[in-house]
Design a protein around this motif. Sequence first.
Motif, mmCIF file in Angstrom:
data_model
loop_
_atom_site.group_PDB
_atom_site.id
_atom_site.type_symbol
_atom_site.label_atom_id
_atom_site.label_comp_id
_atom_site.label_asym_id
_atom_site.label_seq_id
_atom_site.Cartn_x
_atom_site.Cartn_y
_atom_site.Cartn_z
ATOM 1 N N ASP A 122 0.824 -1.218 0.000
ATOM 2 C CA ASP A 122 0.000 0.000 0.000
ATOM 3 C C ASP A 122 0.854 1.263 0.000
ATOM 4 O O ASP A 122 0.405 2.324 -0.474
ATOM 5 C CB ASP A 122 -0.919 0.034 1.233
ATOM 6 C CG ASP A 122 -2.036 -0.991 1.153
ATOM 7 O OD1 ASP A 122 -2.324 -1.469 0.043
ATOM 8 O OD2 ASP A 122 -2.614 -1.311 2.209
ATOM 9 N N GLN A 123 2.052 1.189 0.548
ATOM 10 C CA GLN A 123 2.900 2.375 0.651
ATOM 11 C C GLN A 123 3.441 2.816 -0.706
ATOM 12 O O GLN A 123 3.936 3.930 -0.850
ATOM 13 C CB GLN A 123 4.076 2.105 1.594
ATOM 14 C CG GLN A 123 3.678 1.599 2.977
ATOM 15 C CD GLN A 123 2.624 2.456 3.638
ATOM 16 O OE1 GLN A 123 2.768 3.675 3.751
ATOM 17 N NE2 GLN A 123 1.539 1.824 4.066
ATOM 18 N N LEU A 124 3.351 1.934 -1.695
ATOM 19 C CA LEU A 124 3.876 2.228 -3.028
ATOM 20 C C LEU A 124 2.745 2.570 -3.974
ATOM 21 O O LEU A 124 1.599 2.139 -3.783
ATOM 22 C CB LEU A 124 4.659 1.022 -3.552
ATOM 23 C CG LEU A 124 5.763 0.508 -2.617
ATOM 24 C CD1 LEU A 124 6.377 -0.763 -3.167
ATOM 25 C CD2 LEU A 124 6.829 1.577 -2.400
ATOM 26 N N ASP A 125 3.035 3.342 -5.000
ATOM 27 C CA ASP A 125 2.038 3.684 -5.998
ATOM 28 C C ASP A 125 1.657 2.446 -6.799
ATOM 29 O O ASP A 125 2.313 1.399 -6.730
ATOM 30 C CB ASP A 125 2.568 4.770 -6.934
ATOM 31 C CG ASP A 125 2.808 6.086 -6.197
ATOM 32 O OD1 ASP A 125 2.120 6.325 -5.188
ATOM 33 O OD2 ASP A 125 3.701 6.845 -6.615
ATOM 34 N N ASP A 126 0.572 2.553 -7.578
ATOM 35 C CA ASP A 126 0.071 1.413 -8.336
ATOM 36 C C ASP A 126 0.976 1.112 -9.521
ATOM 37 O O ASP A 126 0.597 1.228 -10.684
ATOM 38 C CB ASP A 126 -1.369 1.679 -8.818
ATOM 39 C CG ASP A 126 -2.351 1.729 -7.658
ATOM 40 O OD1 ASP A 126 -2.087 1.039 -6.659
ATOM 41 O OD2 ASP A 126 -3.353 2.457 -7.757
ATOM 42 N N ASP A 127 2.199 0.714 -9.189
ATOM 43 C CA ASP A 127 3.193 0.346 -10.192
ATOM 44 C C ASP A 127 3.530 -1.127 -9.984
ATOM 45 O O ASP A 127 4.058 -1.517 -8.942
ATOM 46 C CB ASP A 127 4.438 1.215 -10.040
ATOM 47 C CG ASP A 127 5.540 0.825 -11.029
ATOM 48 O OD1 ASP A 127 5.241 0.067 -11.968
ATOM 49 O OD2 ASP A 127 6.684 1.284 -10.842
ATOM 50 N N LYS A 128 3.219 -1.944 -10.977
ATOM 51 C CA LYS A 128 3.395 -3.386 -10.830
ATOM 52 C C LYS A 128 4.841 -3.753 -10.568
ATOM 53 O O LYS A 128 5.139 -4.639 -9.758
ATOM 54 C CB LYS A 128 2.874 -4.104 -12.087
ATOM 55 C CG LYS A 128 2.865 -5.620 -11.959
ATOM 56 C CD LYS A 128 2.232 -6.277 -13.168
ATOM 57 C CE LYS A 128 2.192 -7.796 -13.004
ATOM 58 N NZ LYS A 128 1.565 -8.465 -14.176
ATOM 59 N N ASN A 129 5.779 -3.087 -11.225
ATOM 60 C CA ASN A 129 7.187 -3.408 -11.033
ATOM 61 C C ASN A 129 7.645 -3.085 -9.614
ATOM 62 O O ASN A 129 8.410 -3.841 -9.006
ATOM 63 C CB ASN A 129 8.046 -2.656 -12.050
ATOM 64 C CG ASN A 129 7.857 -3.184 -13.465
ATOM 65 O OD1 ASN A 129 7.506 -4.350 -13.660
ATOM 66 N ND2 ASN A 129 8.078 -2.332 -14.452
ATOM 67 N N SER A 130 7.193 -1.951 -9.073
ATOM 68 C CA SER A 130 7.570 -1.584 -7.703
ATOM 69 C C SER A 130 7.028 -2.584 -6.694
ATOM 70 O O SER A 130 7.724 -3.000 -5.764
ATOM 71 C CB SER A 130 7.057 -0.177 -7.367
ATOM 72 O OG SER A 130 7.675 0.792 -8.182
ATOM 73 N N LYS A 131 5.790 -2.977 -6.885
ATOM 74 C CA LYS A 131 5.200 -3.930 -5.942
ATOM 75 C C LYS A 131 5.823 -5.311 -6.091
ATOM 76 O O LYS A 131 5.997 -6.034 -5.099
ATOM 77 C CB LYS A 131 3.687 -3.984 -6.140
ATOM 78 C CG LYS A 131 3.012 -2.667 -5.767
ATOM 79 C CD LYS A 131 1.511 -2.782 -5.661
ATOM 80 C CE LYS A 131 0.918 -1.465 -5.158
ATOM 81 N NZ LYS A 131 -0.536 -1.527 -4.927
ATOM 82 N N ALA A 132 6.166 -5.689 -7.320
ATOM 83 C CA ALA A 132 6.852 -6.972 -7.519
ATOM 84 C C ALA A 132 8.200 -6.959 -6.817
ATOM 85 O O ALA A 132 8.598 -7.946 -6.179
ATOM 86 C CB ALA A 132 7.019 -7.256 -9.008
ATOM 87 N N ALA A 133 8.908 -5.825 -6.909
ATOM 88 C CA ALA A 133 10.189 -5.700 -6.216
ATOM 89 C C ALA A 133 9.989 -5.765 -4.710
ATOM 90 O O ALA A 133 10.779 -6.402 -3.991
ATOM 91 C CB ALA A 133 10.863 -4.386 -6.605
ATOM 92 N N PHE A 134 8.919 -5.124 -4.219
ATOM 93 C CA PHE A 134 8.671 -5.140 -2.772
ATOM 94 C C PHE A 134 8.437 -6.554 -2.271
ATOM 95 O O PHE A 134 8.971 -6.956 -1.225
ATOM 96 C CB PHE A 134 7.469 -4.263 -2.416
ATOM 97 C CG PHE A 134 7.078 -4.371 -0.968
ATOM 98 C CD1 PHE A 134 7.769 -3.666 0.002
ATOM 99 C CD2 PHE A 134 6.032 -5.193 -0.566
ATOM 100 C CE1 PHE A 134 7.429 -3.780 1.349
ATOM 101 C CE2 PHE A 134 5.690 -5.315 0.772
ATOM 102 C CZ PHE A 134 6.394 -4.604 1.728
#
Length: 609
Positions: free
Chosen positions: A204-216
């Motif tokens: 939730d802390q990250l924007d709706d960016d699939k790559n960022s969430k995949a990295a998280f």
Amino acid sequence: MAAMDPRDNGYVDPLNERERAENLEVREVVEVQDDQSVLSLMSNDSDLQKKMMQKEEKKKGGWTNAIILLVNQGLATLAFFGVGVNLVLFLTRVMGQGNAEAANNVSKWTGTVYMFSLVGAFLSDSYWGRYLTCTIFQVIFVIGVGLLSFVSWFFLIKPRGCGDGNLECNPPSSLGVAIFYLSVYLVAFGYGGHQPTLATFGADQLDDDKNSKAAFFSYFYFALNVGALFSNTILVYFEDKGLWTEGFLVSLGSAIVALVAFLAPTRQYRYVKPCGNPLPRVAQVFVATARKWSVVRPGDPHELYEVEGPESAIKGSRKIFHSTKFLFLDRAAVITENDRDETRSNAWRLCSVTQVEEAKCVMKLLPIWLCTIIYSVIFTQMASLFVEQGDVMNAYVGKFHIPAASMSVFDIISVFVSTGIYRHIIFPYVRPTELMRMGIGLIIGIMAMVAAGLTEIQRLRRVVPGQKESELTILWQIPQYVLVGASEVFMYVGQLEFFNGQAPDGLKNLGSSLCMASMALGNYVSSLMVNIVMAITKRGESSPGWIPENLNEGHMDRFYFLIAALAAIDFVVYLVFAKWYQPISHDEDSIKGGSGGNLKKTVSELEQV
């Protein structure tokens, strides 16, 4: 003649007047795209305010908060594995349980840890929200670890230094046993309840960016293994020497620091409000479908009922486009004459397409989830049979003694290396889907069971009559641990991404908890398999079974090969469902929360003005 100054006589230039009128029209009027009449933007102040609040909320969060949550994950995992990784030896050495009984109890306890993830996910999605859920369950976790430290010091470790494999402990009292089980199940409740919610809260802390969430999610699993690394090396070594209470106290300190780190940036977190209890929503779809079973479904899905405007009928959720799976549920969204006659819509008779698709999503995820349970049976062997196998092998490298539970460090190292290879070598060039990665993880898991079985065959061949330990070095276990670690990177990280990404907005925590629930059932299935195998293979003293008290008289290799065979069958079934699966499709133009007309275009126009 010089032009008159409009500030002197109130004169307004006609061109400026027209511009002001046009600007005022943009501010006051919005055209509705469904052929309805003009709506006043000023009458929708609450919608505009909510849009602005959502923008303000997006300013919070970010990678700084996400990193703090990753630190929390590492510290909490250190505390958890300080309790769990050596639990099977604690039960045999301190509590006086046999090998099969201890392995079953660890499997049940580990399964309970992950089953409680469903409880935490439900409370988070429905009522408490992510932050409050994480806080409450982490407090319970701290209490559980503290109580375990207390009971081991005052009730169980008698005499001091017992439980090291040489000095036997006194039989525990009934009160000590009761407090012990209360403490370890509080640990299970606290850790299991907050884990999936923490993963979703971090995303939730990250924007709706699939790559960022995949990295998280990759870093989230990486942080889990960093915490486990300390527990599986330093803590396990001291616990193996009989310093059980000291190890539990270190776990307690780590759990407290994790809680403090989580609470520190409370005001800077980005929060997502709970979407309400999903059980009635799903039940309404099935009830409405049953009521309209004789109704003919329209050929065009656009004829199905959906609320007007960008808002979903589900609070805090985006709209979901129609899918072609489980078409019989579409009857719940068919508008009949009875629905038109009712002055107020009845959700038990008429559901929106989004609500129907939410129920479909749950049903589509279930077959994939069920296919991951056998892999969890493979994974759970690391905390039970792998440790018992290593405990009867030659654990000395020169004069240095390697505790059996410390061999899991090779699993952690494998996770580190495999994560780096995947993120920096494979991912930039080949981007397999989550379903593909989960299939690869299952194949590697099968290889791990075969390796464990081959190691057990070699161990039995080098058993010295009259000795507990085989002459085979414990380093033979390295391949099975390394293969399990590599499989985790593909299976469990893939699961986290898949179930979180494919779950509807109102069920995000449930999606994350499905990964842990798979581990739970994997542990229960493993325990059931042990009981069934022992019931079938044990034939008195002449045939003590595959997993007897004295492993040198058994055939644990056959149990490993049995798991590998079942996993191979499961892989074939998984391929069928993976090909059948249809991903969720959100309406990205819809907005969460509130009600009203289509403000998206108007807000952007106002910002330009």
